[in-house]
Write an enzyme that holds these catalytic residues in place. Sequence first.
Site, PDB file in Angstrom:
ATOM      1  N   TYR A  51     -20.521   0.368   6.872  1.00  0.00           N
ATOM      2  CA  TYR A  51     -19.353   0.198   7.722  1.00  0.00           C
ATOM      3  C   TYR A  51     -18.999   1.507   8.428  1.00  0.00           C
ATOM      4  O   TYR A  51     -18.923   2.567   7.806  1.00  0.00           O
ATOM      5  CB  TYR A  51     -18.147  -0.264   6.890  1.00  0.00           C
ATOM      6  CG  TYR A  51     -16.857  -0.273   7.680  1.00  0.00           C
ATOM      7  CD1 TYR A  51     -16.594  -1.288   8.600  1.00  0.00           C
ATOM      8  CD2 TYR A  51     -15.918   0.745   7.541  1.00  0.00           C
ATOM      9  CE1 TYR A  51     -15.425  -1.296   9.344  1.00  0.00           C
ATOM     10  CE2 TYR A  51     -14.745   0.750   8.275  1.00  0.00           C
ATOM     11  CZ  TYR A  51     -14.503  -0.272   9.181  1.00  0.00           C
ATOM     12  OH  TYR A  51     -13.348  -0.265   9.920  1.00  0.00           O
ATOM     13  N   GLY A  58     -12.958  -2.431  11.767  1.00  0.00           N
ATOM     14  CA  GLY A  58     -11.990  -3.476  11.514  1.00  0.00           C
ATOM     15  C   GLY A  58     -12.595  -4.853  11.683  1.00  0.00           C
ATOM     16  O   GLY A  58     -13.695  -5.122  11.165  1.00  0.00           O
ATOM     17  N   HIS A  81      -8.238   4.975  20.284  1.00  0.00           N
ATOM     18  CA  HIS A  81      -7.056   4.907  19.421  1.00  0.00           C
ATOM     19  C   HIS A  81      -6.049   6.035  19.703  1.00  0.00           C
ATOM     20  O   HIS A  81      -4.989   6.072  19.069  1.00  0.00           O
ATOM     21  CB  HIS A  81      -7.472   4.923  17.953  1.00  0.00           C
ATOM     22  CG  HIS A  81      -8.003   3.604  17.485  1.00  0.00           C
ATOM     23  ND1 HIS A  81      -9.134   3.034  18.022  1.00  0.00           N
ATOM     24  CD2 HIS A  81      -7.557   2.736  16.542  1.00  0.00           C
ATOM     25  CE1 HIS A  81      -9.367   1.881  17.425  1.00  0.00           C
ATOM     26  NE2 HIS A  81      -8.415   1.670  16.529  1.00  0.00           N
ATOM     27  N   ASN A 193      -9.263   7.703   9.469  1.00  0.00           N
ATOM     28  CA  ASN A 193      -9.077   6.725   8.412  1.00  0.00           C
ATOM     29  C   ASN A 193      -8.445   7.353   7.167  1.00  0.00           C
ATOM     30  O   ASN A 193      -9.072   7.447   6.116  1.00  0.00           O
ATOM     31  CB  ASN A 193     -10.443   6.133   8.065  1.00  0.00           C
ATOM     32  CG  ASN A 193     -10.390   4.644   7.823  1.00  0.00           C
ATOM     33  OD1 ASN A 193     -11.391   4.058   7.467  1.00  0.00           O
ATOM     34  ND2 ASN A 193      -9.251   4.020   7.995  1.00  0.00           N
ATOM     35  N   ARG A 293      34.648  14.772  -9.071  1.00  0.00           N
ATOM     36  CA  ARG A 293      34.309  14.856 -10.490  1.00  0.00           C
ATOM     37  C   ARG A 293      33.062  14.063 -10.883  1.00  0.00           C
ATOM     38  O   ARG A 293      32.621  14.139 -12.031  1.00  0.00           O
ATOM     39  CB  ARG A 293      35.486  14.443 -11.363  1.00  0.00           C
ATOM     40  CG  ARG A 293      35.901  12.996 -11.294  1.00  0.00           C
ATOM     41  CD  ARG A 293      37.062  12.744 -12.270  1.00  0.00           C
ATOM     42  NE  ARG A 293      37.835  11.580 -11.927  1.00  0.00           N
ATOM     43  CZ  ARG A 293      37.692  10.389 -12.529  1.00  0.00           C
ATOM     44  NH1 ARG A 293      36.805  10.244 -13.490  1.00  0.00           N
ATOM     45  NH2 ARG A 293      38.461   9.383 -12.157  1.00  0.00           N
TER      46      ARG A 293
END
Length: 517
Positions: A51, A58, A81, A193, A293
Amino acid sequence: MISIGGGRLSADDLFDILFNSRPVVLDPVTVEKVATNHQFLKNFANEKLIYGINTGFGPMAQYKVSESNRTQLQYNLIRSHASGGGKLIEPFLVRSVMIARLNSLMQAYSGVHPDLVSLLKDMINAEVYPCIYEHGGVGASGDLVQLAHLGLALIGEGYVTHKGERKPTKEVFQQLGLKPLEVHIREGLAILNGTSAMTGIGMVNILQAKRLLCWSVVLSAMTNEIVEAFDDHFSYELNAVKPHRGQNRVAAMLRDLLAGSRMIHDRADHLYNPENIQREVFEDKVQEYYSLRCVTQILGPIFDTIAGAETVVTDELNSVNDNPVVDHANNNIFHGGNFHGDYVSLEMDKLKTAMTRLSMLSERQLNYLLNDKLNQILPPFVNLGVLGFNFGMQGMQFTATSTVAENQTLSFPMYVHSIPNNNDNQDIVSMGCNAALLTKKVIDNSFEVLAIQMMTVLQAIDYLNAADKLSTNTRTIYANMRELFPRFVEDQPKYEDLRRVADRLAGTHPEGVTFKL
């Protein structure tokens, strides 16, 4: 110098690189591992379907990419991208993003050529920061869009900021003698990635959240001094019976800050005596308002949230967070989802909520000081001028209230706001970079709110002529802040004062206060 590789990078290391301008060096043994890992990938990928090496990305992974196009495939990924929108991320944050990506690649599981880590290191040290945009990342297949803009600069394209100016990357590289990255086999996918954008921004958020908490403790201490509160609510004995780490750390911080104060009351001295017991109505308050407080119980969970976020996000900083993982030691490549940003996204949402809560505490303490009907010791809006003619801090309260309201709206969690995309390949996403950027916005807002509280506290101390009665620690803080923001009586615009004080709080730790785990 801070060494990258060969060991775990800590939040303190990152602080030194970011705030103290410490240069980074690459551990030579780890660089050799990076080279070995790269060579393994080249050999392993022969005659195999891997891959992102010889497939699309994708949902396009079912399409094989020819051997002649493999290198161009990586360039196509980066360029396609680099599609971010919105505002540019501040160069300071981009530096942290680059360090996070470098540290991940130096784990030697990404299959990259050593040229990549070397160029990243050189860019960090030369303060060359890619122009990265806020909008675009969904934080599932990594911070794809933000890291694509990092990749675009690494290959010598797009724009960078250098010495405060936005310039073409090619021009800056030529000026500094930097050589653009040449893709060898997987560098494009390895740059994009991963979770390094959300992680880098998230680590800065954690460092600033620590600083914000310390200032909140300081202001809580000084506000308690102004109203001459009792000392038992931050005592060791009261807090020790509730064994939360954060609560007890905050109580200890308050005790250290207030040691020697002549403004804080001892309950036994003021209430445990025959005179008081005979009265039907007591002049001294038996107990203060909650915002005074219950500081240890309110800031304690915030302390613990920051500490927890630091542990989780530091783990992410030192992780292999891309896909696939190239494992030369086990002679294999593993496909999965280490790029998914859920860890960072969830921690940023928790941190964002905690910072909003901190700003809410500040706003309530501020309101107590400004409302004369509540505090019964100060003029309305701590007005040191003529009542009705001058306005004191009245205008500043609007800004504080408005800003806290914005924080409350921004605190809606990103972690549960997944929108499927990428042809439903990314069917559940983390929105981690969005979460980190929104958290930064809340932190920046909170420094503004605390700055308004600080300005009010200083005015109140002067009205009461109480500077000499403060503890040694708070008196030092008072003196230092008064140099930045002098006492005022007549009405003048305060927006520039607000910016100076907020910048001081965001840029320094308060004297004598540290965030200790």
